[in-house]
Structures are given as structure tokens and as C-alpha cells.
Design an enzyme around this catalytic site. Structure first.
Site, PDB file in Angstrom:
ATOM      1  CD  GLN B 197      -2.906  -1.392   0.399  1.00  0.00           C
ATOM      2  OE1 GLN B 197      -3.622  -0.392   0.235  1.00  0.00           O
ATOM      3  NE2 GLN B 197      -3.101  -2.524  -0.243  1.00  0.00           N
ATOM      4  N   GLY B 238     -10.604   3.330   5.935  1.00  0.00           N
ATOM      5  CA  GLY B 238      -9.901   2.346   5.112  1.00  0.00           C
ATOM      6  C   GLY B 238      -9.164   2.985   3.940  1.00  0.00           C
ATOM      7  CG  HIS B 239      -7.092   0.348   1.211  1.00  0.00           C
ATOM      8  ND1 HIS B 239      -6.308  -0.580   0.583  1.00  0.00           N
ATOM      9  CD2 HIS B 239      -8.331  -0.194   1.267  1.00  0.00           C
ATOM     10  CE1 HIS B 239      -7.035  -1.634   0.279  1.00  0.00           C
ATOM     11  NE2 HIS B 239      -8.260  -1.422   0.675  1.00  0.00           N
ATOM     12  CG  ASN B 240      -7.397   2.969  -2.176  1.00  0.00           C
ATOM     13  OD1 ASN B 240      -6.327   3.552  -2.264  1.00  0.00           O
ATOM     14  ND2 ASN B 240      -7.508   1.658  -2.245  1.00  0.00           N
ATOM     15  CB  SER B 258     -12.837   2.469  -2.534  1.00  0.00           C
ATOM     16  OG  SER B 258     -11.543   1.997  -2.830  1.00  0.00           O
TER      17      SER B 258
END
Lengths: 328, 328, 328
Positions: B197, B238-240, B258
Site C-alpha cells: 500500500q 480504510g484505504h483509498n 474506497s
């Protein structure tokens, strides 16, 4: 994967990439590549990957996404068999996501780097055994009788209470706490008397644990995490739990004490379990679901109490119809 | 706000307070004031504020609360237009709560004090850029290629992984982790392979983040937090994910990867989102709600899956009637 | 408990154990004992305890568990009156779990050991008062005007913001944060203005707080935790909350601001409260329940909004029948 292994971090030609990921190169690409990139920011020396088939949710990608991939500035695409033919250099593989993960691991490492050894600000008890290749970051605390395997990464602020065993290749992210005493008390008529929690924690090989998570020590015997489990951030594992191999716990999952999760169980975000129950091999508990009794293997469940996900959806639909005043 | 600005922390006369908060002084008050206080503990040199109109929940204050304010020992009241006339010194303003916040910021500062500069026990990577006016407390870790803006406060134990950018005036509370790797894995048939990541985190200006929260790094591009967002404790991003301006996330909120939250979205405590979805400008998700699909702008939703809050209440009422055996 | 107190940690004979826990020795056991152990790993110098009656969940133990206890290798059993007679040395007591907790406290201490005094890597503000018998571990931060009572244990990474008072005998586990500013903001038309949170936290005697938890400071007056409360990991207590005596908050509980919990309230894992409400003495909120309004004393409630648990179960059953197309 085939061919000889390139040096970690090295730039790779298109041919080397095809060999590395076990794919087939279509077209030709000059120069070499140094990273996987996002579709909208990729440059000539970067790779974009794309899966045209169904994703993990069973959805197909939107057509405009495909167009964007075809138009992007990456020098090489890594795609699956269903990707349309195009006048671009591409490597076809069975699983583009897996290929991209392996390429990124090659270029950037599996984890953010930490220096091998013990950071001067870390506190490691003299009775702990720490493998020579383990990396222990700033501010980490390792309690008495802990055992830290080869290649383990402990990120900043991780706290290990006494008697935590971490198998080789485990990664624990920042500010996570392992081996804190389980929540066990007995009422004596006047106050809650703590039951000392002496069992520690035993974690297998290749386990990855996110940031700000907690795994409590067992009461008499250890709390157990099997090989290859992956736990996200804010995961709570109560005392005396036992997780099999390759279990997946998403963020904010909470396991009450003495929960048994067999191999390959997957629990979605914010889901939980009541204690003293067993979830069978490969069963998936949807996000926000709550297991309140034993659940068999191979199921997909949802809701609180968690039931078969199709029944759960019917319950939701029935309730909505009821609220809207329709009879059926 | 009008008048010349008094020196931070200085005691203020009733006239200076009226000028500072843009209100009208009724009656007279001798001496000067040094703090806002609670109704039941206020003293002569302190101020009590009170809103007689509807609060954020749409409720009017209880009559006994009004009586207590009228009888309290504070030397000055800060109240709204609807507050009854009384033989007490008071400053009338449009928004007593806002006036009180500004007075307390004047007297006590916007945040708990941390010394400007880097605490000797903090670890800052040589490649990080730290503004001269930033305050970095004990035990903080700042990873490679981070950028810390002017006036940023990092409280004790905060951990920044590589590539976290914090705009000017941000505050991050104790033991929060920013930029930890997002939870992205690909199954290779035998184990979960991590997708590195690499995208970092990009946080705008004036963002406040509570204690023990986590914002994960994006996969290729950064996870984004817009200007002026406020995140409470135990928030998981969370990521994105991408948050617009002035988004409010209450304690224990979890955003799956996302998630896109447009400007001014408000999510109540313990609510969550499934990933790969968008919530429109100004929409409010009630406590414990769970967004499972895109939600338009300007709505108030509740439940899991989150639906219009009126429908949600009807669903609850219908279920209760059903359980009690009533037909309608 | 009767007899003279043995030296902490000392091995005990069967007679001494019977005296220590106030029970009756049946049969005879030679040698001395040094720990309570699990049924399947106990050895001759260890004790196994077992309750044959109903447990906290109202369930009786499985017969095979009784067989395992009768066959185990422990040199001594600690059991209740309902346990069958057997040709084994045993001590009969009213509450075997409580006896085991006391024996383990004797042999292993109430908590994992921390050296008395302030660890060299801890940061304690000069204005803080720390009792001579308090134990402050590595990396702990104690803010201005804090007061730390006799015998307090602060485990590694705990952060106390200014104005936190901890009564004697409290234990706070790793990476927990106390006194962080409550989540109070006022919208000024352009941005969220923080209301400074000046009230600190006041914690009574003998309180135990798990790892990675947060208790926010009050706005004007302190957030209050009563004597003997036990809080598990990941517990969020918002500003201005007030907890009575011996309250139990399980893992991942979240209390919104200004929640009042009277003496002996129990909240199960992942449950929560909306703010500005009161829960009466001894009421239990089941795991995942959410209190949205005042709840009286002595109740057992479940669901969101939390209702009487029997009604909640009827609601679930009715919904299931509805989804399956049955009329009643």
C-alpha cells in the site's frame, strides 16, 4: 512463477515481468518498469493491472474503467484472458491482482521497512527471546518470556505483555497490544475480583495484525492465532479464543472470549461473536453480523443473530414491505 | 466578531466580552472574567452560557435548567434572544454556544498545549519535512517522506507511517495511527498475499482527529481527508477513501475501503460504510447506521442497510406491533 | 476467607488452600500447590476448579467436561457443593471461580508486574502528583495537574492528558488514553469551532481499564468513573459521562457524551448509548444493544433501540416468521 529471481527492488523489462508473474507477453515494450501505478497517474515506466472478469463481489467492471485503462499512459498492462486485444504491450495472466501484488512486493517490499534489530527506544525484557532477523521499532515494549520469531516486524508503539509468542514472518502494526489480560472477573459480593490471566498468546507464522488492535492473553492456556491469519485495525480478540489457519478479520471485529474460528473463516467489518461458540471452516460472516451460537462450515451468514444471508435479506425485505403497508 | 483582539488568555470585562463575541451587554458587571464554567460550579469571575431555543436535537431545554441558570453564581451570562429578561448582567448573542467556544479558545487555547518543536523522545525520519511551528509530542513517530504543516499538533504516541501529509493547523490526538497499510490481500491458493500500500495519506488544513484512530494509506494514490474534517476517537478510515470538506465522523465509525464522503457528511457513532460507494453532500447517517450502497445528498438515513430515517422508524414500529400481535 | 495470610506467591498445601478460600477439604493431598491450571494441562502440583451448577449464562456444564475434570492430573480440585463425590482430594467452596481467582491472585498477583516508580522513558509533568507506590511503565505520558493514587498501575504507552485523577489501586492497560478532549464543536457558518474541553477526568478507586480504550475529558466539569468499575478494551467514554460504582463495560462499548450509568450497570460487547440519557441501577444492555432513551433500573434490554430482551426476541422471531411466509 518461473525463471530466476531478480534482485529485490530492481527494475524489470516487460519480458522479465512476464517471466516473473508466469504470464504471456503480447506486443513489445521498450525500457524497464519500476512500479505498479493507478490508472489515472501511471507513467511510461509503470505498470497498470486490470481484471475484466468478475471481482470478489461478483461484479463486472464498468465499461468506462476499461476505456480508461486502454487510454492510460502506463508502458505495460497486466490483464486477464478476457481483456480485449489492443495495440498495447500487455502481459496476460490468470490473476492480474495477484501478479500486481507480487510485482509490488518485488519493487517495494511486503511491508514498510523497519531496521533489523531493536530500536534504542524499545524496551525488551531480558527474558524475551528475539530472533536476530526480527525488526523492533521505536517505542515497542516486549514483556517477559516473549518469543519473537525470525523476520518478525513490530511497528512503533506495539506492546507485548508477558508470554506472547510470535512465529516467523509475522507483522504487527503500530500501537497494537498483544497479551493484555483477558476480561475475566468474579463478583465477590462487593466488587469484581480479577481472575489473573496467565496463558499468554501464541501466534503462528506469517500472521499480519493491523494497527490499534488487541489480542488478550488466555486465562490458563494461550489464546491462539493460526498460521497466515490476517487481522485488520481495531480487531478485538478476547481471551481463550482459537483461530485456525488463514482466518480473515476485518476492521473493528470483536470476538468474545473462547470463540473458535476454524480455518479460513472470514468476518466482515464491525461484526462480532458471542463467546463460547464455534464457526466452521470457510464460513463468512457479513459486515455487522453477530454470531450468537455455533455456525456450521461453508456458510454465508448475516445479521444479528447471524442467519443465512438469503434469509437475512428476505427478513429485511419483508420488514420494508410491512412498514410500507403492503401485505406481501 | 468586532473590536481589537485582546491578548490570548487575558481576563476580559463584560464590555470586552460583548465586543469579542459581537453581542449586546444588558445590565452591568464589575470585575473581569477568566473562564466559561458549568452552571452548578460557576463563580463570580466566570461566565455561564445558555441557549433557550431548540438545541441540535430539536429539543427545548428543561425549565429547571433555566431556573438553575438564573440562580447560578456566575458573574455574567451569555444567552440568546429568547432568554427571559432578568436582573442579571448578560450578553445577548445569536449563538451562545459559539460565543462560549470562542471565549474558551481565547482563555484556554483551541487545544491542550504542546511545546513547539520536536520532543526529544519523538522519532522523525530525516526525509520528513516538519514546519517550524509544528508541535510534536513525546513518543511520536514520523515516517519517511511525511510533510507536517505549520501549527500542526501531534499528541503523544501518534504514529505516522511513510508518505503522510498533514496540512496547516491539523491536530492529531494520542496514539492515533496514520498511513498504516490498507487491508488489501490477494489469495494465491495457499495464503493471503499482501498488496503493498504505497499511496500514503493526504490530509487538508484544520483537520482534527481524535485519540486511538486509524487512517490507512491508499494502495496507489493517497487516502484523502478534506479541509476542516473532524474525526472522533476510534475512527477507522480504510484505504483509498476520500472525504470532502468539513465531514464529521463520530466515535467508532468505520469506513471500508474506497468510500467517498462528499462535503459536510455526518456519520453518527458506531456507524459504518461498505466500500466502493458514495455518500452525497450533507447527508447524515444516524448512529449505528450502515451504508451499503450509494446514498444521495441532503438525506438523513438510519439502520442497516441505511434507509430514510422515517422509513427506518416505521420499520421499527411495524416490527414492534407485529411482535405484540397487533395487525396494524 | 479465614486463617493467617500466607506470603504472596508462596506454595500452599491442600489444608492451607482450604483455609485460604474458606472451604472444606475432602480426602487428602500431599505436597504443595503453586498455580491453578487448565483441565487438560494440569499437573500434580496444580489445582483445577470446576462449577457443576449453572454458570453466568444459566447453562449447566457438559457431562464430558465433568468427566475430564474427574480424570485430570491436577493434585487438587476446587469444586462446589453439587460436584459428585469422588476418590480425589477436593476442596468444596460456595463459589469455585471466586476461590480460583483469589488463589491465582495469591500466586501470580492481581496484575502483570510493573516496577514501582516512574520508568525512565515515561514523561510526567512537573505539576502532576504521583503517589510513591504507583507504577508508571515505559512510554507513559502524564499531563499537567494529574493526580495518580497509591498503587496505581499505568501500563506501557498510556497517555493522560491534563487534569486526570486516578484513585488508589486503579489499573490502566497499554495504549489507553484518558482525558483527551471531548468531541464538542460549534459550526460557525464556515467551519467546526472546537469547544475547549477543560473538565478533565475523575476516576475512583480500584477501577480497571483495558487496552486501547479512551475516556474523554468533560467540557466544564470532569467525566466521572465510579469506584470499582471495570472497562474492557476499546471502550469509548464520551465527555461528561458519569458512571456509578462497579459498572461493567465490555469491549468496544461506546458511550456518547453525557451518558449517566448508575451503579452496577452492565453493557455487553459493541453496545452503545446515545447521549444525554440515564440507565438505571443494575440494568443490563445485551451485546450490540443501543440505548436511545432513558432506561429504568433492574432491566435486561437488547436491540437498537434497546427494548426489554423478551420483546426483542419476539420481534426477531416475528420477523423470521414473516420472512418465511408464515402468518403467525
Amino acid at each position: 512463477m518461473s525463471g530466476s529471481m531478480p534482485a529485490p527492488g530492481s527494475a524489470l523489462s516487460a519480458e522479465e515481468i512476464a517471466s516473473f508473474v508466469g504470464g504471456e507477453l503480447m506486443g513489445s515494450a521498450s525500457g524497464s518498469f519500476r512500479s505498479v501505478a493507478a490508472v489515472d497517474s501511471a507513467s511510461q515506466d509503470e505498470v497498470v493491472f486490470f481484471r475484466s472478469g468478475l471481482d470478489q463481489r461478483g461484479a463486472t467492471p464498468k465499461p468506462e474503467l476499461l476505456d480508461a485503462v486502454l487510454a492510460c499512459s502506463a508502458g505495460l498492462l497486466v490483464v486477464d484472458a478476457g481483456f480485449p486485444e489492443a495495440k498495447r504491450a500487455m502481459v496476460r495472466v490468470e490473476n492480474p491482482g495477484l501478479a500486481a501484488a507480487r510485482l509490488q512486493q518485488h519493487w517495494h517490499g511486503r511491508d514498510f521497512p523497519i531496521a533489523v534489530g531493536v530500536h534504542p527506544t524499545a524496551q525488551v525484557d531480558l527474558s524475551a527471546e528475539v530472533a536476530a532477523s526480527a525488526s523492533i521499532a521505536a517505542g515497542v515494549v516486549v514483556g517477559a518470556d516473549c518469543v519473537i520469531g525470525e523476520g518478525v516486524h513490530l511497528h512503533p508503539g506495539v506492546v507485548l505483555y508477558p508470554r506472547v509468542h510470535l512465529g516467523e514472518g509475522c507483522t504487527v502494526h503500530a500501537n497494537t497490544v498483544l497479551g493484555s489480560p483477558g476480561f475475566g472477573y468474579v463478583w465477590d459480593g462487593q466488587q469484581h475480583q480479577p481472575m489473573p490471566q496467565m496463558g499468554g498468546v501464541r501466534i503462528g507464522r506469517g500472521v499480519e495484525i493491523g494497527a490499534n488492535s488487541v489480542i488478550d492473553a488466555g486465562t490458563m492456556a494461550p489464546t491462539v492465532i493460526g498460521d497466515g491469519c490476517i487481522l485488520d485495525n481495531f480487531v478485538q480478540v478476547g481471551h481463550n479464543c482459537s483461530l485456525g489457519r488463514a482466518v480473515v478479520l476485518c476492521a473493528q471485529v470483536g470476538l468474545s472470549g473462547s470463540t473458535i474460528l476454524e480455518d479460513g473463516v472470514v468476518m466482515g467489518g464491525q461484526s462480532g461473536s458471542g463467546g463460547h461458540l464455534r464457526v466452521g471452516t470457510g464460513t463468512q460472516i457479513a459486515a455487522r453480523g453477530g454470531a450468537t451460537a455455533d455456525i456450521g462450515p461453508g456458510l454465508v451468514v448475516s445479521g444479528v443473530p447471524a442467519v443465512d444471508i438469503r434469509l437475512h435479506h428476505r427478513m429485511q425485505a419483508a420488514l420494508r414491505r410491512l412498514a410500507k403497508g403492503r401485505k406481501s
